[in-house]
Design an enzyme around this catalytic site. Structure first.
Site, PDB file in Angstrom:
ATOM      1  N   ASN A  32       0.806  -1.225   0.000  1.00 17.00           N
ATOM      2  CA  ASN A  32       0.000   0.000   0.000  1.00 17.00           C
ATOM      3  C   ASN A  32       0.835   1.269   0.000  1.00 17.00           C
ATOM      4  OD1 ASN A  32      -2.191  -1.602  -0.082  1.00 17.00           O
ATOM      5  ND2 ASN A  32      -2.906  -1.200   2.005  1.00 17.00           N
TER       6      ASN A  32
ATOM      7  N   CYS B 132     -15.514  -3.557  -5.499  1.00 15.18           N
ATOM      8  CA  CYS B 132     -14.654  -4.718  -5.441  1.00 15.18           C
ATOM      9  C   CYS B 132     -15.189  -5.651  -4.387  1.00 15.18           C
ATOM     10  CB  CYS B 132     -13.204  -4.335  -5.186  1.00 15.18           C
ATOM     11  SG  CYS B 132     -12.707  -4.546  -3.521  1.00 15.18           S
TER      12      CYS B 132
HETATM   13  C1  UD1 Z   1      -6.726   1.608   1.411  1.00 17.67           C
HETATM   14  C2  UD1 Z   1      -5.905   0.349   1.322  1.00 17.67           C
HETATM   15  C3  UD1 Z   1      -6.694  -0.838   1.827  1.00 17.67           C
HETATM   16  C4  UD1 Z   1      -7.233  -0.557   3.222  1.00 17.67           C
HETATM   17  C5  UD1 Z   1      -7.978   0.768   3.266  1.00 17.67           C
HETATM   18  C6  UD1 Z   1      -8.396   1.162   4.672  1.00 17.67           C
HETATM   19  C7  UD1 Z   1      -4.434   0.746  -0.535  1.00 17.67           C
HETATM   20  C8  UD1 Z   1      -4.027   0.396  -1.918  1.00 17.67           C
HETATM   21  N1  UD1 Z   1      -5.499   0.145  -0.050  1.00 17.67           N
HETATM   22  O1  UD1 Z   1      -7.853   1.424   0.548  1.00 17.67           O
HETATM   23  O2  UD1 Z   1      -5.837  -1.976   1.854  1.00 17.67           O
HETATM   24  O3  UD1 Z   1      -8.121  -1.597   3.589  1.00 17.67           O
HETATM   25  O4  UD1 Z   1      -7.145   1.816   2.753  1.00 17.67           O
HETATM   26  O5  UD1 Z   1      -7.302   1.193   5.519  1.00 17.67           O
HETATM   27  O6  UD1 Z   1      -3.775   1.538   0.126  1.00 17.67           O
HETATM   28  N2  UD1 Z   1     -14.771   5.842   0.808  1.00 17.67           N
HETATM   29  C9  UD1 Z   1     -15.834   6.575   0.319  1.00 17.67           C
HETATM   30  N3  UD1 Z   1     -15.590   7.495  -0.668  1.00 17.67           N
HETATM   31  C10 UD1 Z   1     -14.340   7.693  -1.172  1.00 17.67           C
HETATM   32  C11 UD1 Z   1     -13.255   6.954  -0.666  1.00 17.67           C
HETATM   33  C12 UD1 Z   1     -13.509   6.032   0.324  1.00 17.67           C
HETATM   34  O7  UD1 Z   1     -16.979   6.408   0.752  1.00 17.67           O
HETATM   35  O8  UD1 Z   1     -14.192   8.544  -2.063  1.00 17.67           O
HETATM   36  C13 UD1 Z   1     -15.020   4.834   1.856  1.00 17.67           C
HETATM   37  C14 UD1 Z   1     -14.716   3.419   1.340  1.00 17.67           C
HETATM   38  O9  UD1 Z   1     -15.813   2.881   0.636  1.00 17.67           O
HETATM   39  C15 UD1 Z   1     -14.447   2.685   2.625  1.00 17.67           C
HETATM   40  C16 UD1 Z   1     -13.754   3.747   3.484  1.00 17.67           C
HETATM   41  O10 UD1 Z   1     -14.109   5.012   2.911  1.00 17.67           O
HETATM   42  O11 UD1 Z   1     -15.650   2.295   3.221  1.00 17.67           O
HETATM   43  C17 UD1 Z   1     -12.252   3.614   3.536  1.00 17.67           C
HETATM   44  O12 UD1 Z   1     -11.719   3.724   2.262  1.00 17.67           O
HETATM   45  P1  UD1 Z   1     -10.247   4.256   1.959  1.00 17.67           P
HETATM   46  O13 UD1 Z   1      -9.587   4.701   3.211  1.00 17.67           O
HETATM   47  O14 UD1 Z   1     -10.339   5.207   0.837  1.00 17.67           O
HETATM   48  O15 UD1 Z   1      -9.550   2.921   1.469  1.00 17.67           O
HETATM   49  P2  UD1 Z   1      -8.736   2.676   0.129  1.00 17.67           P
HETATM   50  O16 UD1 Z   1      -7.851   3.827  -0.152  1.00 17.67           O
HETATM   51  O17 UD1 Z   1      -9.675   2.207  -0.931  1.00 17.67           O
END
Ligand code: UD1
Length: 431
Positions: A32, A125
């Protein structure tokens, strides 16, 4: 290092459970962190060298995106060189977006470099809907105009990128990274409030700063980006993977074994250490090494609630649950980050685990012995958890769809075998 086959490849892992794991391993570089750093290499227009860059299906997908854009990329073991002086494209085709959801991280990087980007929407996903609304609204605050056309995101900054004050409604890791990647190419100062505090954000900022960016406050909830005078070539060592480290600790723990993790970053394991201690494991830190010693039978944990860093990581929830499934007593897991992150539960149940789920709460009643079964990896961390459970189970377990595991765990079975596990990869096609 061999690059693993695709997620649909007919490969599985066969594990003969019940062997105590013992020994030492060096933990891989963090997936990550490597992924946003690879995207960051586009921004600089210089030569970037990443050391300790894990060889995974996801990092290989990121390198394919870099090559598609026109960057020169070379891997020699754990060392990856990206030359981004003359990329020719700013799009990521659907085939590459589909290979890895985190390709969305290229959006900020391409905008920073070209002021434009075209990506297909990453879609949901296996662990949840994973919308990108926070990414998009933050990018529009930086001057990006976003249109959608047949599932394609067409982004342009016709008047250039400009700094902005952005407050995230949730500390999204990916959104914070996309803002950083975009903001380093903007005119004027950007302030991100309620930013994600994950160590991988700190690592990305360290890399970008090494390349000439001026980012302050990464690792805290307020990050400031001021314009740079220019980028330079830079070599960066990717931080050790804290989730892989915890996964190997869990693998040793379920077998009543012990493992020494070499050259890791113990400070970033702080959120999971109380859990290991509650289950009866002794954890000793010495410099960059961590030694875990497990009791013969694990104890249940108190309630485990996943939270953004420095809370308990959602990425370790599944493996922690595999430990709890074989522990004495009842443990409760509350998943607060992703809405569909209990897909490993039905598979663990096939192995004799007693788990009930209601909405985002799982109640795990530990059983004296899990049993070998034929199970399916449904996502990366869930798949690792099935392997963890299999190590503790009586008899043989077959885990299929292991392409998910290959997305993020480097040489998983090789490292487990090094610790004494009986595990082998079978190509079902060849059987
Ligand atoms: C990253 C990690 C993943 C980890 C996650 C949380 C990478 C490549 N992946 O994923 O392994 O499980 O952080 O620690 O670094 N959300 C929204 N809107 C957005 C963005 C996010 O609603 O625009 C929500 C997502 O659906 C989820 C939550 O916020 O429920 C956390 O997501 P986020 O922190 O963005 O995770 P990722 O970056 O996808």
């Amino acid at each position: 290092m061999p690059v693993r086959k695709g997620v649909d490849a007919v490969e599985r892992l066969l594990i003969e459970g019940g062997r105590r794991l013992e020994g030492e391993i060096r933990v891989q570089g963090a997936k990550n962190s490597a992924l946003p750093c690879l995207a960051a290499a586009v921004v600089t227009g210089q030569t970037s060298v990443l050391t300790r860059c894990p060889c995974l299906r996801d990092t290989e997908a990121a390198m394919q995106i870099l090559r598609h854009i026109g960057c020169e990329t070379v891997r020699a073991g754990e060392r990856v060189i990206v030359r981004s002086a003359s990329p020719t494209r700013w799009d990521v085709p659907q085939s590459l977006m589909r290979r890895m959801r985190s390709s969305i991280i290229f959006l900020g990087a391409l905008l920073s470099r070209f002021g434009r980007a075209e990506l297909s929407a990453p879609g949901g996903c296996e662990i949840g809907l994973r919308p990108i609304d926070l990414h998009l609204s933050a990018l529009s605050a930086l001057g990006v105009q976003i249109e959608t056309d047949c599932g394609k995101l067409i982004c342009r900054a016709p008047n250039g990128l400009h700094g902005a004050s952005i407050t995230l409604s949730f500390p999204s890791v990916g959104a914070t990274e996309n803002i950083l990647l975009c903001a380093v190419g903007a005119d004027g100062k950007t302030v991100i409030r309620n930013a994600a505090r994950e160590p991988e954000i700190l690592d990305l900022a360290a890399f970008l700063n090494g390349c000439g960016a001026a980012i302050e406050g990464a690792g805290s909830d307020t990050i400031t980006v001021t314009p740079t005078d220019g980028f330079r070539s830079y070599e960066h060592a990717v931080m050790p993977d804290r989730i892989a480290a915890a996964t190997f600790m869990a693998a040793a723990a379920v077998t009543g074994g012990s493992v020494r993790l070499l050259d890791t970053a113990p400070e970033y394991l702080t959120p999971v250490l109380p859990f290991f201690e509650q289950t009866g494991c002794a954890v000793q830190i010495s410099g960059a090494d961590v030694l875990l010693r497990a009791p013969q039978r694990l104890q249940s944990a108190r309630t485990v609630r996943t939270m953004p860093y420095p809370g308990f990581p959602t990425d370790f929830q599944a493996s922690a649950m595999a430990m709890a499934a074989a522990a004495q007593g009842t443990s409760i897991f509350v998943e607060t980050i992703f809405e569909n992150r209990f897909k490993h539960v039905p598979e663990l149940r096939r192995m004799g685990a007693k788990i009930t789920v209601q909405n985002n709460v799982a109640v795990v009643e530990g059983v004296p012995r899990l049993c070998g079964a034929s199970v399916q990896a449904t996502d990366l961390r869930g798949g690792s958890a099935l392997v963890t459970a299999a190590l503790a189970a009586q008899g043989e377990t077959s885990v299929c769809c292991i392409g998910h595991i290959d997305r993020g765990m480097e040489q998983f079975e090789h490292n487990l075998a090094k610790l004494g596990a009986r595990i082998k990869r079978i190509d079902t096609d060849a059987e």
